[in-house]
Design a protein around this motif. Sequence first.
Motif, PDB file in Angstrom:
ATOM      1  N   GLN A   1      -2.943  11.230 -10.936  1.00 61.08           N
ATOM      2  CA  GLN A   1      -3.647  12.086  -9.985  1.00 61.08           C
ATOM      3  C   GLN A   1      -4.999  12.498 -10.555  1.00 61.08           C
ATOM      4  OE1 GLN A   1      -0.834  15.135  -8.902  1.00 61.08           O
ATOM      5  NE2 GLN A   1       0.646  13.653  -8.142  1.00 61.08           N
TER       6      GLN A   1
ATOM      7  N   MET B   1       0.614   4.232  -2.834  1.00 64.23           N
ATOM      8  CA  MET B   1       0.500   5.660  -2.513  1.00 64.23           C
ATOM      9  C   MET B   1       1.672   6.447  -3.084  1.00 64.23           C
ATOM     10  SD  MET B   1      -1.079   5.817   1.356  1.00 64.23           S
ATOM     11  CE  MET B   1       0.131   4.719   2.103  1.00 64.23           C
TER      12      MET B   1
ATOM     13  N   PHE C   1      -5.883   5.873  -3.772  1.00 67.20           N
ATOM     14  CA  PHE C   1      -4.934   6.357  -2.755  1.00 67.20           C
ATOM     15  C   PHE C   1      -5.584   6.326  -1.373  1.00 67.20           C
ATOM     16  CE2 PHE C   1      -2.838   9.467  -0.120  1.00 67.20           C
ATOM     17  CZ  PHE C   1      -1.502   9.367  -0.453  1.00 67.20           C
ATOM     18  N   ASN C   2      -6.823   6.787  -1.291  1.00 66.36           N
ATOM     19  CA  ASN C   2      -7.519   6.781  -0.003  1.00 66.36           C
ATOM     20  C   ASN C   2      -7.755   5.363   0.502  1.00 66.36           C
ATOM     21  OD1 ASN C   2      -8.883   8.375   2.120  1.00 66.36           O
ATOM     22  ND2 ASN C   2     -10.724   7.358   1.379  1.00 66.36           N
TER      23      ASN C   2
ATOM     24  N   ASN D   1       0.815  -1.216   0.000  1.00 71.51           N
ATOM     25  CA  ASN D   1       0.000   0.000   0.000  1.00 71.51           C
ATOM     26  C   ASN D   1       0.847   1.264   0.000  1.00 71.51           C
ATOM     27  OD1 ASN D   1      -3.026  -0.724   0.262  1.00 71.51           O
ATOM     28  ND2 ASN D   1      -2.042  -2.097   1.721  1.00 71.51           N
TER      29      ASN D   1
ATOM     30  N   TYR E   1      -7.847   7.429  -9.133  1.00 72.15           N
ATOM     31  CA  TYR E   1      -6.672   7.076  -8.343  1.00 72.15           C
ATOM     32  C   TYR E   1      -6.588   7.853  -7.033  1.00 72.15           C
ATOM     33  CZ  TYR E   1      -5.079   4.016 -11.979  1.00 72.15           C
ATOM     34  OH  TYR E   1      -4.984   2.978 -12.870  1.00 72.15           O
ATOM     35  N   ILE E   2      -7.315   8.955  -6.924  1.00 72.90           N
ATOM     36  CA  ILE E   2      -7.460   9.594  -5.615  1.00 72.90           C
ATOM     37  C   ILE E   2      -8.221   8.661  -4.677  1.00 72.90           C
ATOM     38  CG2 ILE E   2      -8.609  11.483  -4.387  1.00 72.90           C
ATOM     39  CD1 ILE E   2      -7.936  13.267  -6.780  1.00 72.90           C
TER      40      ILE E   2
ATOM     41  N   LEU F   1      -4.421   4.187   1.874  1.00 71.23           N
ATOM     42  CA  LEU F   1      -4.179   4.836   3.167  1.00 71.23           C
ATOM     43  C   LEU F   1      -5.022   4.197   4.260  1.00 71.23           C
ATOM     44  CD1 LEU F   1      -2.898   7.165   4.809  1.00 71.23           C
ATOM     45  CD2 LEU F   1      -4.842   8.580   4.114  1.00 71.23           C
TER      46      LEU F   1
ATOM     47  N   ILE G   1       1.188   6.858  -6.957  1.00 70.83           N
ATOM     48  CA  ILE G   1       0.113   7.808  -7.266  1.00 70.83           C
ATOM     49  C   ILE G   1       0.540   9.244  -6.949  1.00 70.83           C
ATOM     50  CG2 ILE G   1      -2.234   8.519  -6.650  1.00 70.83           C
ATOM     51  CD1 ILE G   1      -2.884   5.561  -6.219  1.00 70.83           C
ATOM     52  N   SER G   2       1.224   9.427  -5.831  1.00 66.48           N
ATOM     53  CA  SER G   2       1.626  10.784  -5.445  1.00 66.48           C
ATOM     54  C   SER G   2       2.741  11.336  -6.323  1.00 66.48           C
ATOM     55  CB  SER G   2       2.082  10.791  -3.980  1.00 66.48           C
ATOM     56  OG  SER G   2       3.199   9.936  -3.800  1.00 66.48           O
TER      57      SER G   2
END
Length: 334
Positions: free
Chosen positions: A66, A56, A74-75, A52, A70-71, A78, A59-60
Amino acid sequence: MNSQTSNLSLTENITTIIRPPYFYISGFTGIPHIKYYYVFLSLVYIVTLMGNTFVMFVISMDRSLQSPKYIAVFNLALTDVCGTTAMVPMLLDMFLFNRQFISYNQCLTSHFFVVIFHIMQSFNLTILSYDRLVAICCPLRYSMLISNRSIFQLTGAAWVLAVLVVLICIGLITRLSFCGSVVINSFFCDHYLLYSLAAPCSDVLPNRVMSNLIPCLVLYIPMIFIIASYICIIHALFTITLPQDRHRAIKTCTAHLMLVAIYYLPMNITYLFVSFIPSNIRILNLSLTSVLPPMLNPIIYVLKTEEFKVSAKRLLKRVAQRAVGPLMLTSRTK
């Protein structure tokens, strides 16, 4: 006489809440060869953190990822990291070092963090399902309906709802008196088991109502929405004339469908057949459904999403070049 009567009525109206100094988490007691399971949990936790964190990081660092989809991914990553960190280290500390006594406040704190991240897993999968629904059924309106801002708003609303649900549960627990057993027959402070301990000496009806409401709110309603969205997606796929477009649309849904199956199927089996499953099997099954999906989510996305694989390879190549470049320059100067 009147003052004595009023004092007596006031005394009768005062309810004393009995809060135990500690609870005893029985967990995996009595399960044979359980230490091998702890080794397995440790490996799962390490893979979960690495996988994970990698998702992240990619993606960042990659601007092409972005995007709204993919937001949400990402969540989800997280949430997976935080959820397993809230559970696995505490679980290993308890049962490897025989620290199964947990204070009242620690129990409620553990309940808050374990449950909130578990709820967010369900909400994140629902947000991803909404993204796929709009992308396939309304492709021309996707940029209008789905944006980074709208995904942030949906994610923020999901977090607020999850926090409210858990705080209500904790508030209902704090009004209970525990005058009997303090043994929790699970591996964490479950709301159902906590209010069951208080049932002999407290009114647990609000807790029971909330306990029945929560699965509907955070499990069944999101699952029904996901099923309905994929019915619409399947119908839309039949209207796509070009085979390559249909194949590409199916591929974009495959990873999400696998995540949904891994999360919802074991969870539904646990809750629907809880009265028929032996206690030890139920505890093991519930612990596996809590730790396996966070580990498998990044693996599925890395293997099944071509866009993510391309970005990950490009990023790793760039990082490798930056690492090797100074070394090659140093060797040339020598």
